[in-house]
Design a protein around this motif. Structure first.
Motif, PDB file in Angstrom:
ATOM      1  N   ILE A 277       0.902  -1.230  -0.225  1.00  0.00           N
ATOM      2  CA  ILE A 277      -0.194   0.103  -0.401  1.00  0.00           C
ATOM      3  C   ILE A 277       1.512   0.940   0.242  1.00  0.00           C
ATOM      4  CG2 ILE A 277      -1.721   1.297   0.952  1.00  0.00           C
ATOM      5  CD1 ILE A 277      -2.921  -1.603   0.002  1.00  0.00           C
ATOM      6  N   ASN A 278       0.722   1.860  -0.946  1.00  0.00           N
ATOM      7  CA  ASN A 278       1.195   3.504  -0.666  1.00  0.00           C
ATOM      8  C   ASN A 278       0.285   4.581  -0.820  1.00  0.00           C
ATOM      9  OD1 ASN A 278       3.834   4.660  -1.944  1.00  0.00           O
ATOM     10  ND2 ASN A 278       2.330   6.088  -3.629  1.00  0.00           N
ATOM     11  N   VAL A 279       0.709   5.844   0.287  1.00  0.00           N
ATOM     12  CA  VAL A 279       0.121   6.264   1.078  1.00  0.00           C
ATOM     13  C   VAL A 279       0.761   7.482   0.786  1.00  0.00           C
ATOM     14  CG1 VAL A 279      -1.248   7.525   2.923  1.00  0.00           C
ATOM     15  CG2 VAL A 279      -0.581   5.430   2.920  1.00  0.00           C
ATOM     16  N   ARG A 280       0.263   8.589   0.190  1.00  0.00           N
ATOM     17  CA  ARG A 280       0.860  10.234  -0.033  1.00  0.00           C
ATOM     18  C   ARG A 280      -0.006  10.971  -0.295  1.00  0.00           C
ATOM     19  NH1 ARG A 280       2.642  10.258  -6.858  1.00  0.00           N
ATOM     20  NH2 ARG A 280       1.000   9.242  -6.396  1.00  0.00           N
ATOM     21  N   ILE A 281       0.559  12.512   0.972  1.00  0.00           N
ATOM     22  CA  ILE A 281      -0.107  13.205   1.511  1.00  0.00           C
ATOM     23  C   ILE A 281      -0.239  14.222   1.011  1.00  0.00           C
ATOM     24  CG2 ILE A 281      -1.212  13.966   3.890  1.00  0.00           C
ATOM     25  CD1 ILE A 281      -0.631  11.186   5.096  1.00  0.00           C
ATOM     26  N   GLY A 282      -1.112  15.237   1.132  1.00  0.00           N
ATOM     27  CA  GLY A 282      -0.906  16.982   0.226  1.00  0.00           C
ATOM     28  C   GLY A 282       0.413  16.853  -0.487  1.00  0.00           C
ATOM     29  N   ARG A 283       1.432  17.708   0.107  1.00  0.00           N
ATOM     30  CA  ARG A 283       2.619  18.279  -1.025  1.00  0.00           C
ATOM     31  C   ARG A 283       3.268  17.006  -0.764  1.00  0.00           C
ATOM     32  NH1 ARG A 283       0.842  22.795   2.259  1.00  0.00           N
ATOM     33  NH2 ARG A 283       2.684  22.417   3.618  1.00  0.00           N
ATOM     34  N   GLU A 284       3.237  15.795  -0.372  1.00  0.00           N
ATOM     35  CA  GLU A 284       3.819  14.621  -1.218  1.00  0.00           C
ATOM     36  C   GLU A 284       4.297  14.460  -2.684  1.00  0.00           C
ATOM     37  OE1 GLU A 284       4.080  12.535   3.503  1.00  0.00           O
ATOM     38  OE2 GLU A 284       2.993  11.925   1.222  1.00  0.00           O
ATOM     39  N   MET A 285       2.890  15.128  -3.208  1.00  0.00           N
ATOM     40  CA  MET A 285       2.380  14.624  -4.521  1.00  0.00           C
ATOM     41  C   MET A 285       2.914  16.161  -5.517  1.00  0.00           C
ATOM     42  SD  MET A 285      -1.279  12.943  -3.906  1.00  0.00           S
ATOM     43  CE  MET A 285      -1.813  13.638  -3.623  1.00  0.00           C
ATOM     44  N   GLU A 286       3.028  16.099  -6.325  1.00  0.00           N
ATOM     45  CA  GLU A 286       3.886  16.964  -7.403  1.00  0.00           C
ATOM     46  C   GLU A 286       2.918  17.912  -7.650  1.00  0.00           C
ATOM     47  OE1 GLU A 286       5.690  15.567 -10.691  1.00  0.00           O
ATOM     48  OE2 GLU A 286       6.893  13.516  -9.705  1.00  0.00           O
ATOM     49  N   ASP A 287       1.924  17.486  -7.732  1.00  0.00           N
ATOM     50  CA  ASP A 287       0.795  18.552  -8.491  1.00  0.00           C
ATOM     51  C   ASP A 287       0.254  19.532  -7.189  1.00  0.00           C
ATOM     52  OD1 ASP A 287       0.506  18.172 -11.871  1.00  0.00           O
ATOM     53  OD2 ASP A 287       0.174  16.105 -10.001  1.00  0.00           O
TER      54      ASP A 287
END
Length: 340
Positions: A277-287
């Motif tokens: 499972i991969n969890v990305r939160i807020g500004r961890e994403m590029e867009d």
């Protein structure tokens, strides 16, 4: 959490859990009443002050309680060593719903609809890419004397259909010959692997079907090789507009961004391994559009990952519940693909 004691970690978990459940800033008095922390309100206030200094929580107004920051959510997620599995009746209901699909695309369509309903968020799934799928069969169907339908079936269950316009009519035996000629270079290969053979195919084809072979291979190369793109299914985007409080307006940019296929593929980029499972939160994403959102994703497949699926929601989403549901649905898609 570097340098933090067990109690501070417990306080942070309690703050995140309460904020997810109530969508209101959390005060020390509330923590004492709702959680068995075995310390006084004053001690909890000291822990909250330390957590705020370290950037895990913040106070939006001078008289309000605290809310988690992205760093706080990340620490909360990283501390989720185990997620309680769904009950047996829940698992049976999910598997039964997915197994009712007529083909892989129907199963995946059901999957995103189910995930959107289970999580009350937006769900996305990537259909198997032709870059890893191998052609199982190419059927050629005569729609009219001068129009053919090519039906490409891969070993992952993906089905693609393309129309071919002919310059002259083909009889039934010529249609069958065309089918056998195409399958001679397609079966067992990826579209990328077969592209060179497809380009040369018409030169050695029987004269009677040479023009048809040339037109069919041009369509296959143009639409399934050179312009091959992963197809995305999305369900529940409207759920984001109904997010509690002011967060619904924060997520309007997310709803708009979900219409862009390239953006959605980037969201699923971390879903490359089965059972992970991969969890990305807020500004961890590029867009920037996703700076107030979170994505929980994973991969489905047989022996290798064939595509990704996940849930997009606000940073205050129910992480344990969402992780549990995404993992379960992905596991059952993989089981169906393996014929289990």
């Amino acid at each position: 959490m570097s340098g933090a004691g067990d109690r501070k970690q417990a306080v942070l978990r309690a703050i995140v859990a309460d904020y997810i459940a109530l969508q209101e800033p959390v005060a020390s008095k509330t923590l004492v009443q709702r959680h068995n922390l075995a310390v006084s309100s004053a001690t909890i206030r000291n822990d909250m002050a330390a957590l705020e200094r370290e950037g895990f929580i913040e106070q939006q107004h001078s008289s309000s309680g605290r809310v988690p920051t992205e760093k706080g959510y990340r620490a909360f997620v990283d501390a989720l060593h185990e997620v309680k599995p769904l009950s047996a009746p829940e698992r049976r209901a999910i598997l039964g719903f997915l197994e009712s699909g007529t083909d892989l695309e129907d199963v995946l369509r059901r999957s995103v609809q189910l995930l959107a309903q289970l999580t009350n968020q937006a769900a996305v799934v990537q259909l198997p890419t032709l870059e890893v799928s191998r052609v199982k069969h190419c059927e050629v169907v005569a729609l009219s004397p001068t129009r053919l339908l090519l039906v490409l079936i891969t070993d992952s269950g993906r089905v693609d259909q393309r129309n071919v316009e002919l310059a002259a009519e083909l009889c039934d035996s010529e249609v069958r010959l065309l089918r056998d000629t195409l399958n001679g270079v397609l079966v067992g290969a990826t579209m990328a692997e077969a592209s060179a053979s497809l380009a040369r195919l018409s030169a050695g084809a029987p004269v009677a079907i040479r023009d048809a072979v040339e037109r069919a291979t041009a369509v296959l190369i143009d639409t399934l090789v050179e312009r091959s793109s992963d197809r995305i299914l999305i369900a529940g985007a409207a759920n984001l507009s109904m997010s509690n409080g002011a967060h619904g307006s924060d997520l309007r940019s997310v709803i708009a961004a979900l219409e862009e296929q390239v953006v959605v593929l980037k969201l699923l980029a971390g879903a490359q391994e089965l059972e992970r499972i991969n969890v990305r939160i807020g500004r961890e994403m590029e867009d920037e559009e996703f700076s107030r959102a979170a994505v929980v994703s994973t991969a489905y497949g047989t022996a290798e990952a064939l595509g990704g699926l996940g849930v997009v929601g606000p940073t205050h989403m129910d992480y344990p519940g969402t992780i549990q549901k995404v993992a379960t649905v992905a596991r059952y898609i993989s089981r169906i693909l393996r014929g289990e």
